[in-house]
Design a protein around this motif. Sequence first.
Motif, PDB file in Angstrom:
ATOM      1  N   ILE A  54       6.924  -3.199  -5.419  1.00  0.00           N
ATOM      2  CA  ILE A  54       6.370  -2.013  -4.646  1.00  0.00           C
ATOM      3  C   ILE A  54       5.061  -2.796  -3.795  1.00  0.00           C
ATOM      4  O   ILE A  54       4.288  -3.235  -4.213  1.00  0.00           O
ATOM      5  CB  ILE A  54       5.973  -1.046  -5.740  1.00  0.00           C
ATOM      6  N   LEU A  55       5.233  -2.171  -2.431  1.00  0.00           N
ATOM      7  CA  LEU A  55       4.387  -2.570  -1.716  1.00  0.00           C
ATOM      8  C   LEU A  55       2.850  -1.792  -1.512  1.00  0.00           C
ATOM      9  O   LEU A  55       2.006  -2.106  -0.774  1.00  0.00           O
ATOM     10  CB  LEU A  55       4.863  -2.842  -0.280  1.00  0.00           C
ATOM     11  N   ASP A  56       2.829  -0.554  -1.855  1.00  0.00           N
ATOM     12  CA  ASP A  56       2.001   0.457  -1.734  1.00  0.00           C
ATOM     13  C   ASP A  56       1.873   1.479  -2.581  1.00  0.00           C
ATOM     14  O   ASP A  56       3.035   1.680  -3.358  1.00  0.00           O
ATOM     15  CB  ASP A  56       1.708   1.012  -0.124  1.00  0.00           C
ATOM     16  N   PRO A  57       0.720   2.129  -2.920  1.00  0.00           N
ATOM     17  CA  PRO A  57       0.775   3.255  -4.072  1.00  0.00           C
ATOM     18  C   PRO A  57       1.631   4.486  -3.599  1.00  0.00           C
ATOM     19  O   PRO A  57       1.892   5.250  -4.620  1.00  0.00           O
ATOM     20  CB  PRO A  57      -0.650   3.665  -4.274  1.00  0.00           C
ATOM     21  N   GLN A  58       1.924   4.736  -2.450  1.00  0.00           N
ATOM     22  CA  GLN A  58       2.722   5.922  -2.070  1.00  0.00           C
ATOM     23  C   GLN A  58       4.406   5.684  -2.730  1.00  0.00           C
ATOM     24  O   GLN A  58       5.066   6.746  -2.599  1.00  0.00           O
ATOM     25  CB  GLN A  58       2.555   6.179  -0.674  1.00  0.00           C
ATOM     26  N   SER A  59       4.730   4.337  -2.611  1.00  0.00           N
ATOM     27  CA  SER A  59       6.091   4.018  -3.021  1.00  0.00           C
ATOM     28  C   SER A  59       6.597   4.189  -4.478  1.00  0.00           C
ATOM     29  O   SER A  59       5.519   4.156  -5.440  1.00  0.00           O
ATOM     30  CB  SER A  59       6.464   2.818  -2.423  1.00  0.00           C
ATOM     31  N   ARG A  60       7.838   4.142  -4.682  1.00  0.00           N
ATOM     32  CA  ARG A  60       8.333   4.467  -6.073  1.00  0.00           C
ATOM     33  C   ARG A  60       9.523   3.567  -6.349  1.00  0.00           C
ATOM     34  O   ARG A  60      10.288   3.397  -5.321  1.00  0.00           O
ATOM     35  CB  ARG A  60       8.534   5.689  -6.145  1.00  0.00           C
ATOM     36  N   SER A  61       9.766   3.067  -7.452  1.00  0.00           N
ATOM     37  CA  SER A  61      10.577   2.317  -8.041  1.00  0.00           C
ATOM     38  C   SER A  61      11.192   2.628  -9.248  1.00  0.00           C
ATOM     39  O   SER A  61      10.541   3.053 -10.178  1.00  0.00           O
ATOM     40  CB  SER A  61      10.156   0.744  -8.056  1.00  0.00           C
ATOM     41  N   ASP A  62      12.450   2.843  -9.346  1.00  0.00           N
ATOM     42  CA  ASP A  62      13.054   3.215 -10.577  1.00  0.00           C
ATOM     43  C   ASP A  62      14.102   2.421 -11.007  1.00  0.00           C
ATOM     44  O   ASP A  62      14.747   1.627 -10.143  1.00  0.00           O
ATOM     45  CB  ASP A  62      13.802   4.626 -10.472  1.00  0.00           C
ATOM     46  N   VAL A 118       9.027  -4.768 -12.725  1.00  0.00           N
ATOM     47  CA  VAL A 118       8.461  -4.124 -11.541  1.00  0.00           C
ATOM     48  C   VAL A 118       7.087  -4.552 -11.269  1.00  0.00           C
ATOM     49  O   VAL A 118       6.258  -5.002 -12.067  1.00  0.00           O
ATOM     50  CB  VAL A 118       8.418  -2.405 -11.765  1.00  0.00           C
ATOM     51  N   ARG A 127       3.833  -5.779  -8.081  1.00  0.00           N
ATOM     52  CA  ARG A 127       3.628  -5.694  -6.519  1.00  0.00           C
ATOM     53  C   ARG A 127       3.269  -6.940  -6.062  1.00  0.00           C
ATOM     54  O   ARG A 127       3.486  -7.989  -6.937  1.00  0.00           O
ATOM     55  CB  ARG A 127       2.406  -4.696  -6.431  1.00  0.00           C
ATOM     56  N   GLN A 137      -2.595   3.311 -12.310  1.00  0.00           N
ATOM     57  CA  GLN A 137      -2.636   1.872 -11.593  1.00  0.00           C
ATOM     58  C   GLN A 137      -3.065   0.778 -12.976  1.00  0.00           C
ATOM     59  O   GLN A 137      -3.509   1.461 -14.089  1.00  0.00           O
ATOM     60  CB  GLN A 137      -3.806   1.791 -10.792  1.00  0.00           C
ATOM     61  N   LEU A 176      13.118   2.823 -15.858  1.00  0.00           N
ATOM     62  CA  LEU A 176      11.552   2.934 -15.302  1.00  0.00           C
ATOM     63  C   LEU A 176      11.612   3.740 -14.219  1.00  0.00           C
ATOM     64  O   LEU A 176      12.454   3.692 -13.274  1.00  0.00           O
ATOM     65  CB  LEU A 176      11.437   1.217 -14.852  1.00  0.00           C
ATOM     66  N   GLU A 177      10.523   4.489 -14.037  1.00  0.00           N
ATOM     67  CA  GLU A 177      10.396   5.316 -12.887  1.00  0.00           C
ATOM     68  C   GLU A 177       8.817   5.128 -12.452  1.00  0.00           C
ATOM     69  O   GLU A 177       7.942   5.620 -13.147  1.00  0.00           O
ATOM     70  CB  GLU A 177      10.552   6.692 -13.171  1.00  0.00           C
ATOM     71  N   ILE A 178       8.610   4.470 -11.462  1.00  0.00           N
ATOM     72  CA  ILE A 178       7.271   3.936 -11.252  1.00  0.00           C
ATOM     73  C   ILE A 178       6.534   4.443  -9.816  1.00  0.00           C
ATOM     74  O   ILE A 178       7.346   4.263  -8.874  1.00  0.00           O
ATOM     75  CB  ILE A 178       7.194   2.339 -11.435  1.00  0.00           C
ATOM     76  N   GLU A 179       5.609   5.039  -9.920  1.00  0.00           N
ATOM     77  CA  GLU A 179       4.988   5.628  -8.464  1.00  0.00           C
ATOM     78  C   GLU A 179       3.590   4.891  -8.301  1.00  0.00           C
ATOM     79  O   GLU A 179       3.053   5.413  -7.399  1.00  0.00           O
ATOM     80  CB  GLU A 179       4.720   7.085  -8.813  1.00  0.00           C
ATOM     81  N   ASP A 186       1.594   1.141  -7.642  1.00  0.00           N
ATOM     82  CA  ASP A 186       2.217  -0.261  -7.122  1.00  0.00           C
ATOM     83  C   ASP A 186       1.307  -1.333  -7.863  1.00  0.00           C
ATOM     84  O   ASP A 186       1.601  -2.352  -7.799  1.00  0.00           O
ATOM     85  CB  ASP A 186       1.694  -0.228  -5.598  1.00  0.00           C
ATOM     86  N   CYS A 245       5.411  -3.751 -15.492  1.00  0.00           N
ATOM     87  CA  CYS A 245       6.323  -2.885 -16.429  1.00  0.00           C
ATOM     88  C   CYS A 245       7.579  -3.821 -16.472  1.00  0.00           C
ATOM     89  O   CYS A 245       8.270  -4.185 -15.353  1.00  0.00           O
ATOM     90  CB  CYS A 245       7.038  -1.754 -15.669  1.00  0.00           C
TER      91      CYS A 245
END
Lengths: 477, 438, 115
Positions: A391-399, A419, A421, B338, B363-366, B368, B372
């Motif tokens: 994940i490259l920035d705090p606005q993005s999301r990974s599931d 997951v 960064r 964070q 996993l659901e991650i918002e 960065d 996890c």
Amino acid sequence: MATDTMPSAEDLNATDEAVLSDINKYDFITQTTGVFKARKGINADIVRQISEMKGEPQWMLDFRLRSLEIFESKPMPKWGGAINIDFDDIYYYLKPTDHQGKTWEDVPQEIKETFDRLGIPEAERKYLAGVKAQFESEVVYGSLQEDLAEKGVIFTDTDTAVREHPELLREYFGKIIPPEDNKFAALNSAVWSGGSFIYVPPGVKIEFPLQAYFRINAESMGQFERTLIIVDEGAEIHYVEGCTAPMYSTESLHSAVVEIIVKKNGRCRYTTIQNWANNIYNLVTKRAMAYQDALMEWIDGNLGSQLTMKYPAVYMMEPGARGEILSIAFSSKGQHQDAGAKLVHCAPNTSGRIISKSISKNGGRSSYRGLCKVEEGATGAKSNVVCDALILDPQSRSDTYPYIEVEEQQVQIEHEASVSRIGEEQLFYLMSRGLSEAEASSMIVSGFIEPLVKELPMEYAVEMNRLIELQMEGSVG
Amino acid sequence: MTAIAESGFDTSAFEALLNDRTAEPKWLSQRRRDSWKAFEQTAWPNGKEEEWMRTDIRLFKLDKFSSAPAAQPGSAAALLSHGVELGGRIESTNGRTDLSELDADLAEQGVIFGGLSQVAIEHSDAVEKAFARGVVSPTYDRFAMLNDACWTGGVFLQVPKGVHIEKPLHAISRLGGEGAADLSKTVVVLGDGAEATLLMETLSEDAIAAGLHNGTIEIVLGRGAKLRFVSLQNWNNRTWHFAHQKACVGREAQLQWTIGALGARLAKVNQQVALVGPDAEAQVNGVMFTQGKQHLCYNTHQHHEAAYCRSDLLYKAALQDQSRTVWRGMIKVDEAGQRTDAYQRNDNLMLSKDARADSIPGLEIEADDVRCTHGSTSGRVDDHQIFYAMARGFTRQEAVRMIVTGFFQQVFDRITIDSVREALGEAIGARVQDLPNQ
Amino acid sequence: MNDFHSVGPTTDFPDPSSQLVEVDEIAVVLIHAAGHFYALDDVCTHDGGPLSDGDLCVEEATPTIACPRHGAQFALADGAAVTMPATKATQAHEVKVEGGQVYVRLCDSHANTRK
């Protein structure tokens, strides 16, 4: 009745509106003059019209009509991504040119320009065996080296195969992915057009990758290609499918079905680089059945589209079958890549591996959704699933949603996911070597997806790296 | 005690339940009525919903059960309290408290510990405040509505700020008689800096009677509070078990939550941990051991709502016969989460070719800047280990028991309470069957 | 060996019909089609869908019932998986009719996979 189905003058000119946009190599429009264009919307009449235009046999029309019923009866999926499609505002069939291009000279000029920008002719001139370029719904250009034809390899568009290889096609068509499988497979089954049909006879090994480019180039136009690949005993093939598309302002839908059979000791590798425009829904069903000691590999890179939902599957039907799936997703602003893979062990001593890598940036969302299933009786099955997300920035999301279903005791299923960064230490190290932060990030991302890139044919690897660079532009700072 | 006629869970049974509980505060009666109304207007969940796709409850018939009190208090033996000096204990049967004790010095320090029905009357404000937090939504689904309308059992524990309870508290609830039901709510509230250990276990009086448990657990930990919470579910294999459980872990608080899931014909449990304040920590341990046609479905959820929190979940399942487990685990990290460090792991040991284990980590991650990871494995008993043990003179069953114990050791090692380790080991041992020849 | 359990009078099961019945805590779909009674585990082996909610296909050479979720078809006679995405048979059980009552006996053998 037939007169009702004739296109009006308006229909014929409907695609002529020039659309202004910022031009770069992967974001351009070529004007086309559609020869025939179906009306928007879907119903039994449209389906009959498509079938009639293609001069199809009754069984295919029946299949389409049955599929339409299934499509209409199935609810929209409630999982995955947000799908907001007006099915009545889509063209389900568009035939861009009267004739199939036999040689490059026969291909219409504006289509050539589009392909030139994608670099297809160069690639072909170099060392490609055959190029099937799908522009809108129909295959307009195809060539296949003669020695392959002599070996009995069939490589044609699926419409032609319905006419010329009806028995072979009918044995497998819609059997691996029946229209009941899901709403979008049903939609494709009702309105499909184009796609590739490939048969590789026993023992024939095709040394070079067969390629096809698919493009969407008409606003609000669905693309429903249908591919069937049969790899006979001991045969081998590598099929590459790449997509790029211009930007448009309203949603378009791409919903393909790809069915593959790999018989005893056969090998099939199917590579996709998906780079649809960021307003396209890419909802695709891909499934392969691998028989004794056969190997099926899916290499699936998803960079474009607004929403992709695609989970290439390998059903390992007989002992010794293997399935390998490499999935890479890159999602940026406004994008959701819901991609993944399925391994189904139906027989003893089958083995599979899934490697998934995803990158999210600028508010993009990447999801890995996968299944690893061991049916009862599949003793000695082995599967390994590894998912890594960046994940490259705090606005993005990974599931990550890795489903595991085990119905046997003598099995070994492993799943690992992480997951993270980009590490500050890594960045710091690279920047201390004189790289800018953007360059350093780009380099780390390139390293992250290297497992995909190194599996690609060379010119695809080059293009892939270029696409990643474009995606990464402006991601930092 | 008046004997009330509760034939199942129809309107007259609900009215009878209210009539029998006129001492309850008004807010509570009203809340029951609201939830009953919702219950009447809602359908059972069905297999079309993702959450219920793998758990088929079409054979569950609510009208076969009733929440009538038991003819007599149950007597099935407790496991968790064996050899433990307790600070307080509660026993109940079919959702009615039979016994409630708390050390006098704890009561003096303001600790409240008792059957929820009684506490709701004696400490109405405390219970109302706890309920108002809505840790578990009373309208989440039809089971939550039924529970909120008709609960009779459950435990209430409240520990004031700064109070440390050294001795574990114990609660046991039993189900006895054909068609018996236990609808319960358990509420645990620890003030800032408070510490406690709560051991809960549930079991059936016999192996044959069909039973129903429909419960909720709500846990709230204040800043820096520490709770060790153990729940051992050891019903017979004819009991339906539906539960919603959630803990909210505050700033710098620590929760260790251990679940032993051994019984039930069908269990569907949602277990959630929310880390709501920075630097909160939760460790979740799950042991599942199944036999026969049991179907156990545990949905776990680790929700990181704040920064610098840690969660660590380990669920291990061993399956015999034609039994089936479903573990669905989700780690969700909000944008505010964070520096999260979250881990989940599920391992399954298949002891029979007819068993089936579904493992669905997620996993659901918002955010960065997180770490996890999750992992999952499924495997079987190693034949060589069995032959080796049998060559040493053990029976096959003993060998399997040793291997199963070894498999669970990793979870046992995380449990810091000796009696719990022993109780789990004993309960599992009792359920080990002879492994069929391969 | 399991016993036969009564699942109701024949009049409860018109031809054609399929419905969920409970036999010894197992969900079984009882099918009456073309004059025959069949009993299968009411579980699609693909992803657990309820077959009793699916369509009967009795005109085909192999009469089947289809899972409503993804269309996998199972042969009524032996539970064999006839179409994708199912690859494994669902369990078939023994049915008999006696004195106007339908009886089902559970079978435990797990054999019979596709192809």
